[in-house]
Design a protein around this motif. Sequence first.
Motif, PDB file in Angstrom:
ATOM      1  N   GLN A 306     -26.026  24.988   2.506  1.00  0.00           N
ATOM      2  CA  GLN A 306     -24.951  24.002   2.524  1.00  0.00           C
ATOM      3  C   GLN A 306     -23.660  24.564   1.921  1.00  0.00           C
ATOM      4  O   GLN A 306     -22.561  24.265   2.393  1.00  0.00           O
ATOM      5  N   LYS A 307     -23.794  25.398   0.926  1.00  0.00           N
ATOM      6  CA  LYS A 307     -22.609  25.955   0.276  1.00  0.00           C
ATOM      7  C   LYS A 307     -21.926  27.023   1.139  1.00  0.00           C
ATOM      8  O   LYS A 307     -20.690  27.096   1.187  1.00  0.00           O
ATOM      9  N   TYR A 308     -22.716  27.842   1.826  1.00  0.00           N
ATOM     10  CA  TYR A 308     -22.154  29.005   2.513  1.00  0.00           C
ATOM     11  C   TYR A 308     -22.193  28.906   4.037  1.00  0.00           C
ATOM     12  O   TYR A 308     -21.832  29.874   4.730  1.00  0.00           O
ATOM     13  N   LYS A 309     -22.592  27.786   4.623  1.00  0.00           N
ATOM     14  CA  LYS A 309     -22.802  27.730   6.070  1.00  0.00           C
ATOM     15  C   LYS A 309     -21.537  28.000   6.875  1.00  0.00           C
ATOM     16  O   LYS A 309     -21.625  28.439   8.034  1.00  0.00           O
ATOM     17  N   ASN A 310     -20.377  27.777   6.302  1.00  0.00           N
ATOM     18  CA  ASN A 310     -19.123  28.050   7.017  1.00  0.00           C
ATOM     19  C   ASN A 310     -18.622  29.475   6.791  1.00  0.00           C
ATOM     20  O   ASN A 310     -17.566  29.850   7.305  1.00  0.00           O
ATOM     21  N   HIS A 311     -19.380  30.255   6.030  1.00  0.00           N
ATOM     22  CA  HIS A 311     -18.939  31.623   5.694  1.00  0.00           C
ATOM     23  C   HIS A 311     -19.940  32.692   6.136  1.00  0.00           C
ATOM     24  O   HIS A 311     -19.663  33.886   5.950  1.00  0.00           O
ATOM     25  N   ILE A 312     -21.058  32.284   6.689  1.00  0.00           N
ATOM     26  CA  ILE A 312     -22.080  33.271   7.066  1.00  0.00           C
ATOM     27  C   ILE A 312     -22.064  33.501   8.575  1.00  0.00           C
ATOM     28  O   ILE A 312     -21.781  32.595   9.360  1.00  0.00           O
ATOM     29  N   THR A 313     -22.352  34.752   8.956  1.00  0.00           N
ATOM     30  CA  THR A 313     -22.355  35.149  10.370  1.00  0.00           C
ATOM     31  C   THR A 313     -23.760  35.456  10.868  1.00  0.00           C
ATOM     32  O   THR A 313     -24.119  35.107  11.987  1.00  0.00           O
ATOM     33  N   TRP A 314     -24.548  36.121  10.041  1.00  0.00           N
ATOM     34  CA  TRP A 314     -25.873  36.585  10.457  1.00  0.00           C
ATOM     35  C   TRP A 314     -26.988  35.672   9.954  1.00  0.00           C
ATOM     36  O   TRP A 314     -28.140  36.104   9.831  1.00  0.00           O
ATOM     37  N   GLY A 315     -26.665  34.436   9.688  1.00  0.00           N
ATOM     38  CA  GLY A 315     -27.669  33.419   9.394  1.00  0.00           C
ATOM     39  C   GLY A 315     -28.554  33.712   8.209  1.00  0.00           C
ATOM     40  O   GLY A 315     -28.084  33.921   7.083  1.00  0.00           O
ATOM     41  N   ASP A 316     -29.874  33.740   8.444  1.00  0.00           N
ATOM     42  CA  ASP A 316     -30.858  33.903   7.378  1.00  0.00           C
ATOM     43  C   ASP A 316     -30.677  35.228   6.632  1.00  0.00           C
ATOM     44  O   ASP A 316     -30.908  35.316   5.424  1.00  0.00           O
ATOM     45  N   GLN A 317     -30.261  36.289   7.326  1.00  0.00           N
ATOM     46  CA  GLN A 317     -30.028  37.564   6.648  1.00  0.00           C
ATOM     47  C   GLN A 317     -28.914  37.447   5.618  1.00  0.00           C
ATOM     48  O   GLN A 317     -29.002  38.022   4.532  1.00  0.00           O
ATOM     49  N   ASP A 318     -27.873  36.700   5.944  1.00  0.00           N
ATOM     50  CA  ASP A 318     -26.787  36.490   4.985  1.00  0.00           C
ATOM     51  C   ASP A 318     -27.274  35.727   3.769  1.00  0.00           C
ATOM     52  O   ASP A 318     -26.888  36.032   2.620  1.00  0.00           O
ATOM     53  N   LEU A 319     -28.125  34.730   3.967  1.00  0.00           N
ATOM     54  CA  LEU A 319     -28.668  33.969   2.842  1.00  0.00           C
ATOM     55  C   LEU A 319     -29.520  34.855   1.941  1.00  0.00           C
ATOM     56  O   LEU A 319     -29.465  34.745   0.711  1.00  0.00           O
ATOM     57  N   LEU A 320     -30.296  35.751   2.538  1.00  0.00           N
ATOM     58  CA  LEU A 320     -31.083  36.688   1.738  1.00  0.00           C
ATOM     59  C   LEU A 320     -30.178  37.628   0.943  1.00  0.00           C
ATOM     60  O   LEU A 320     -30.460  37.949  -0.225  1.00  0.00           O
ATOM     61  N   ASN A 321     -29.083  38.071   1.551  1.00  0.00           N
ATOM     62  CA  ASN A 321     -28.143  38.929   0.829  1.00  0.00           C
ATOM     63  C   ASN A 321     -27.525  38.205  -0.358  1.00  0.00           C
ATOM     64  O   ASN A 321     -27.322  38.795  -1.425  1.00  0.00           O
ATOM     65  N   ILE A 322     -27.224  36.928  -0.170  1.00  0.00           N
ATOM     66  CA  ILE A 322     -26.657  36.145  -1.276  1.00  0.00           C
ATOM     67  C   ILE A 322     -27.667  36.008  -2.412  1.00  0.00           C
ATOM     68  O   ILE A 322     -27.333  36.186  -3.591  1.00  0.00           O
ATOM     69  N   ILE A 323     -28.913  35.696  -2.070  1.00  0.00           N
ATOM     70  CA  ILE A 323     -29.953  35.536  -3.095  1.00  0.00           C
ATOM     71  C   ILE A 323     -30.120  36.815  -3.901  1.00  0.00           C
ATOM     72  O   ILE A 323     -30.148  36.796  -5.144  1.00  0.00           O
ATOM     73  N   PHE A 324     -30.210  37.955  -3.225  1.00  0.00           N
ATOM     74  CA  PHE A 324     -30.461  39.205  -3.943  1.00  0.00           C
ATOM     75  C   PHE A 324     -29.184  39.792  -4.555  1.00  0.00           C
ATOM     76  O   PHE A 324     -29.276  40.703  -5.382  1.00  0.00           O
ATOM     77  N   HIS A 325     -28.019  39.287  -4.170  1.00  0.00           N
ATOM     78  CA  HIS A 325     -26.801  39.648  -4.883  1.00  0.00           C
ATOM     79  C   HIS A 325     -26.892  39.176  -6.326  1.00  0.00           C
ATOM     80  O   HIS A 325     -26.490  39.904  -7.259  1.00  0.00           O
ATOM     81  N   TYR A 326     -27.409  37.966  -6.520  1.00  0.00           N
ATOM     82  CA  TYR A 326     -27.533  37.412  -7.866  1.00  0.00           C
ATOM     83  C   TYR A 326     -28.845  37.809  -8.547  1.00  0.00           C
ATOM     84  O   TYR A 326     -29.006  37.576  -9.746  1.00  0.00           O
ATOM     85  N   ASN A 327     -29.766  38.412  -7.809  1.00  0.00           N
ATOM     86  CA  ASN A 327     -31.056  38.823  -8.377  1.00  0.00           C
ATOM     87  C   ASN A 327     -31.406  40.242  -7.920  1.00  0.00           C
ATOM     88  O   ASN A 327     -32.457  40.473  -7.310  1.00  0.00           O
ATOM     89  N   PRO A 328     -30.543  41.219  -8.185  1.00  0.00           N
ATOM     90  CA  PRO A 328     -30.778  42.577  -7.664  1.00  0.00           C
ATOM     91  C   PRO A 328     -32.033  43.231  -8.233  1.00  0.00           C
ATOM     92  O   PRO A 328     -32.617  44.114  -7.583  1.00  0.00           O
ATOM     93  N   GLU A 329     -32.451  42.790  -9.431  1.00  0.00           N
ATOM     94  CA  GLU A 329     -33.648  43.377 -10.032  1.00  0.00           C
ATOM     95  C   GLU A 329     -34.928  43.016  -9.265  1.00  0.00           C
ATOM     96  O   GLU A 329     -35.976  43.636  -9.477  1.00  0.00           O
ATOM     97  N   CYS A 330     -34.825  42.043  -8.370  1.00  0.00           N
ATOM     98  CA  CYS A 330     -35.997  41.590  -7.613  1.00  0.00           C
ATOM     99  C   CYS A 330     -36.215  42.368  -6.321  1.00  0.00           C
ATOM    100  O   CYS A 330     -37.241  42.160  -5.653  1.00  0.00           O
ATOM    101  N   LEU A 331     -35.307  43.258  -5.961  1.00  0.00           N
ATOM    102  CA  LEU A 331     -35.363  43.902  -4.646  1.00  0.00           C
ATOM    103  C   LEU A 331     -35.672  45.390  -4.755  1.00  0.00           C
ATOM    104  O   LEU A 331     -35.076  46.105  -5.556  1.00  0.00           O
ATOM    105  N   PHE A 332     -36.609  45.826  -3.934  1.00  0.00           N
ATOM    106  CA  PHE A 332     -36.941  47.242  -3.774  1.00  0.00           C
ATOM    107  C   PHE A 332     -36.304  47.724  -2.466  1.00  0.00           C
ATOM    108  O   PHE A 332     -36.429  47.068  -1.434  1.00  0.00           O
TER     109      PHE A 332
END
Length: 443
Positions: A306-332
């Motif tokens: 709801q917050k980013y739906k007007n700013h994302i282009t690649w859908g679910d991939q963009d949402l995953l990028n946002i999540i791991f932007h704030y949680n980089p320690e969670c990603l390998f």
Amino acid sequence: MRIHCKVVVIAVCFGVFLLLYFLGGKAADDPLLREVAEQEEKKKEEESNSSRRSHSDFGRNVAEKFAKKSPVEEPLQGRKERKAINRGMNAKSKPRNIVGRPLTKRRRAKDVMHLAVVACGNRLDETLTMVKSALLFSLKRIMFHIFAEDPLAPQFEKRLNQWPHSISSKFQYRIYPITFSVGNADEWKKLFKPCAAQRLFLPVILKDVDSLLYVDTDVLFLRPMDDIWSFLKSFNSTQLAAMAPEHEVPKIGWYSRFARHPFYGVTGVNSGVMLMNLTRIRSTLFKNSMIPSGLSWEDILHPLYQKYKNHITWGDQDLLNIIFHYNPECLFIFPCQWNYRPDHCMYGSNCKGAEKEGVSILHGNRGVYHDDKQPAFKVVYDAICDFPFEDNMFQSLFYPIQTKFLDTVNTLCGRIPQVFLKQIEKTMKKAFDEKVVRHVRHN
């Protein structure tokens, strides 16, 4: 006179000798002296016994210390058999057949890999080709979780049940309907591509699955799935998912040039191949820009959209990028050869890992399997799609790819055939050794 004196002297000496003799015998028989002698003997015996006990105690202590450090020593015959197995006995060796095989069977029965894919629209054949590529080379059994639209479900079931027993014995599958646990289902379904957002809800739906590999329908395995599955063991205590970078060069990366939302790292990540520890994802609270406290995976998806739906282009991939932007320690992050796309060769070769080792997983996004824009990708897809399961892989799969690649050398990605051929050739040689050479040696 002199003779008489001599006799007297001799007699006196003999008398003195007898006197001493008798006195000595009586002393030996004296009770007090005998008691003293016995006490001396007992004292000597106690000293010798204590000495023996100290040596025995020392040996016992040493034995106890070694017993703590190691289990009970195995019999000599057992040690010989174990050493022989470790050295790699030949097929005639009975210990290897008796000991090794049951352990392997038990281990493989427990160790099943889980792979998820989401198929909508006209993706039936593409999805089945992906499943086929996974089964051709993988060693462990695979459980496929297929999320499909209602019209596709019976078609998947029909086609999969037609495959030969030699292949069907290597996998199981389950077909799920397209469902979204939060928000508007129609809105989620239309996000980027049909049904693509379904992957965001896998941790919520597959509650009994611990770990999972998600791939897009346009993915092909050019080496065993077992190899990417092993990256799960490389996760540290905070990592719960693994993806490859979206680009290797920031200057030509999409996120680094055009994104209007937060993204992971310098170039973002591509979600077409995503390895997940679902147990960790379900138990983690994710940091975000909406509320100070963390949110669970299921709770963060809808407000984030709801917050980013007007700013994302690649859908679910963009949402995953946002999540791991704030949680980089969670990603390998795994290397680019595990998610090799046209972007890695159409602007010049920029995946060094693929140049060195060859492509491990081919991702034909941009529709390149079904047009002539990048024929190098289409050659590999067509060869796997047309390959009869029980044919010789070198004759019916590798050689056709190698031959048809000659027609692509003048294209952007066809200029580097070794990138596409190196790993699949290595994989086929290994598969040949597993299925043929060892079978012949055993017989």
